[in-house]
Scaffold this motif. Structure first.
Motif, PDB file in Angstrom:
ATOM      1  N   ARG A   1       0.787  -1.222   0.000  1.00  0.00           N
ATOM      2  CA  ARG A   1       0.000   0.000   0.000  1.00  0.00           C
ATOM      3  C   ARG A   1       0.824   1.279   0.000  1.00  0.00           C
ATOM      4  NH1 ARG A   1      -5.580  -0.308   3.039  1.00  0.00           N
ATOM      5  NH2 ARG A   1      -6.557  -1.519   1.421  1.00  0.00           N
ATOM      6  N   SER A   2       2.128   1.181  -0.044  1.00  0.00           N
ATOM      7  CA  SER A   2       2.973   2.363  -0.039  1.00  0.00           C
ATOM      8  C   SER A   2       4.128   2.163  -1.008  1.00  0.00           C
ATOM      9  CB  SER A   2       3.503   2.620   1.373  1.00  0.00           C
ATOM     10  OG  SER A   2       4.314   3.756   1.390  1.00  0.00           O
ATOM     11  N   ILE A   3       4.320   3.116  -1.909  1.00  0.00           N
ATOM     12  CA  ILE A   3       5.362   3.011  -2.919  1.00  0.00           C
ATOM     13  C   ILE A   3       6.183   4.302  -2.903  1.00  0.00           C
ATOM     14  CG2 ILE A   3       5.856   2.762  -5.379  1.00  0.00           C
ATOM     15  CD1 ILE A   3       3.175   1.255  -5.588  1.00  0.00           C
ATOM     16  N   ASP A   4       7.504   4.160  -2.795  1.00  0.00           N
ATOM     17  CA  ASP A   4       8.406   5.306  -2.850  1.00  0.00           C
ATOM     18  C   ASP A   4       8.899   5.483  -4.286  1.00  0.00           C
ATOM     19  OD1 ASP A   4       8.197   5.782  -0.119  1.00  0.00           O
ATOM     20  OD2 ASP A   4       9.876   4.467   0.352  1.00  0.00           O
ATOM     21  N   LEU A   5       8.827   6.714  -4.752  1.00  0.00           N
ATOM     22  CA  LEU A   5       9.255   7.061  -6.105  1.00  0.00           C
ATOM     23  C   LEU A   5      10.289   8.166  -6.036  1.00  0.00           C
ATOM     24  CD1 LEU A   5       5.743   7.647  -7.691  1.00  0.00           C
ATOM     25  CD2 LEU A   5       7.042   5.544  -7.792  1.00  0.00           C
ATOM     26  N   THR A   6      11.115   8.241  -7.059  1.00  0.00           N
ATOM     27  CA  THR A   6      11.994   9.381  -7.253  1.00  0.00           C
ATOM     28  C   THR A   6      11.708   9.933  -8.636  1.00  0.00           C
ATOM     29  OG1 THR A   6      13.704   8.409  -5.860  1.00  0.00           O
ATOM     30  CG2 THR A   6      14.387  10.169  -7.352  1.00  0.00           C
ATOM     31  N   ALA A   7      11.448  11.234  -8.698  1.00  0.00           N
ATOM     32  CA  ALA A   7      11.228  11.904  -9.970  1.00  0.00           C
ATOM     33  C   ALA A   7      12.364  12.887 -10.188  1.00  0.00           C
ATOM     34  CB  ALA A   7       9.893  12.634  -9.975  1.00  0.00           C
ATOM     35  N   ILE A   8      12.983  12.824 -11.349  1.00  0.00           N
ATOM     36  CA  ILE A   8      14.015  13.791 -11.703  1.00  0.00           C
ATOM     37  C   ILE A   8      13.392  14.758 -12.704  1.00  0.00           C
ATOM     38  CG2 ILE A   8      16.291  14.154 -12.694  1.00  0.00           C
ATOM     39  CD1 ILE A   8      17.010  11.336 -11.696  1.00  0.00           C
ATOM     40  N   VAL A   9      13.120  15.956 -12.223  1.00  0.00           N
ATOM     41  CA  VAL A   9      12.483  16.989 -13.045  1.00  0.00           C
ATOM     42  C   VAL A   9      13.589  17.707 -13.806  1.00  0.00           C
ATOM     43  CG1 VAL A   9      11.011  19.022 -13.028  1.00  0.00           C
ATOM     44  CG2 VAL A   9      10.654  17.217 -11.321  1.00  0.00           C
ATOM     45  N   PRO A  10      13.534  17.695 -15.140  1.00  0.00           N
ATOM     46  CA  PRO A  10      14.611  18.295 -15.924  1.00  0.00           C
ATOM     47  C   PRO A  10      14.613  19.825 -15.846  1.00  0.00           C
ATOM     48  CG  PRO A  10      12.846  17.574 -17.369  1.00  0.00           C
ATOM     49  CD  PRO A  10      12.486  17.118 -15.976  1.00  0.00           C
ATOM     50  N   ALA A  11      15.810  20.389 -15.962  1.00  0.00           N
ATOM     51  CA  ALA A  11      15.975  21.841 -15.906  1.00  0.00           C
ATOM     52  C   ALA A  11      15.095  22.552 -16.929  1.00  0.00           C
ATOM     53  CB  ALA A  11      17.447  22.195 -16.118  1.00  0.00           C
ATOM     54  N   ALA A  12      14.872  21.944 -18.071  1.00  0.00           N
ATOM     55  CA  ALA A  12      14.043  22.573 -19.110  1.00  0.00           C
ATOM     56  C   ALA A  12      12.623  22.842 -18.612  1.00  0.00           C
ATOM     57  CB  ALA A  12      14.008  21.695 -20.360  1.00  0.00           C
ATOM     58  N   ALA A  13      12.118  21.997 -17.708  1.00  0.00           N
ATOM     59  CA  ALA A  13      10.769  22.200 -17.171  1.00  0.00           C
ATOM     60  C   ALA A  13      10.753  23.255 -16.075  1.00  0.00           C
ATOM     61  CB  ALA A  13      10.229  20.881 -16.620  1.00  0.00           C
ATOM     62  N   LEU A  14      11.947  23.670 -15.638  1.00  0.00           N
ATOM     63  CA  LEU A  14      12.075  24.640 -14.549  1.00  0.00           C
ATOM     64  C   LEU A  14      12.844  25.874 -15.017  1.00  0.00           C
ATOM     65  CD1 LEU A  14      13.103  22.047 -11.812  1.00  0.00           C
ATOM     66  CD2 LEU A  14      10.802  22.921 -12.283  1.00  0.00           C
TER      67      LEU A  14
END
Length: 112
Positions: free
Chosen positions: A68-81
């Motif tokens: 019932r619990s899942i850990d994720l890592t998201a790498i948001v690219p510089a282009a989106a920021l």
């Protein structure tokens, strides 16, 4: 199931965001996937958003996953920021082609 989570990220950086999804039902990792959208506003079409998926910006920590619990890592690219200001983000859980919003909220891109 959807949980509000405001985020603040730095302009022009590749940002790593750790997220935990708590599901109301037991999940099988092989039967679900995730999509993360970064949008100008909540009303912006998903097709106009920056989209991250598992294997393309999102990784799942399978060692920490429970039913019932899942850990994720998201790498948001510089282009989106690239530009400071207010945006909107949303993380969807897809199970057997049914879409469920897991996390969402305002995204502040700050200029350091």
């Amino acid at each position: 199931m959807a949980r509000l989570l405001p985020l603040t990220l730095n302009e022009g950086n590749d940002e790593t965001v750790a997220l935990t999804v708590d599901a109301p039902v037991t999940l099988t990792l092989s039967a679900c996937t995730f999509e993360l959208f970064i949008k100008a506003t909540a009303d912006t079409a998903d097709s106009s958003a920056t989209k991250l998926t598992v294997g393309a910006g999102i990784t799942i920590d399978t060692t920490a996953a429970t039913a019932r619990s899942i850990d994720l890592t998201a790498i948001v690219p510089a282009a989106a920021l690239a530009t400071p200001g207010k945006r909107f983000w949303r993380l969807d859980l897809l199970v057997s082609s049914a879409r469920h919003t897991a996390l969402y909220g305002p995204l502040t891109i700050r200029n350091l």
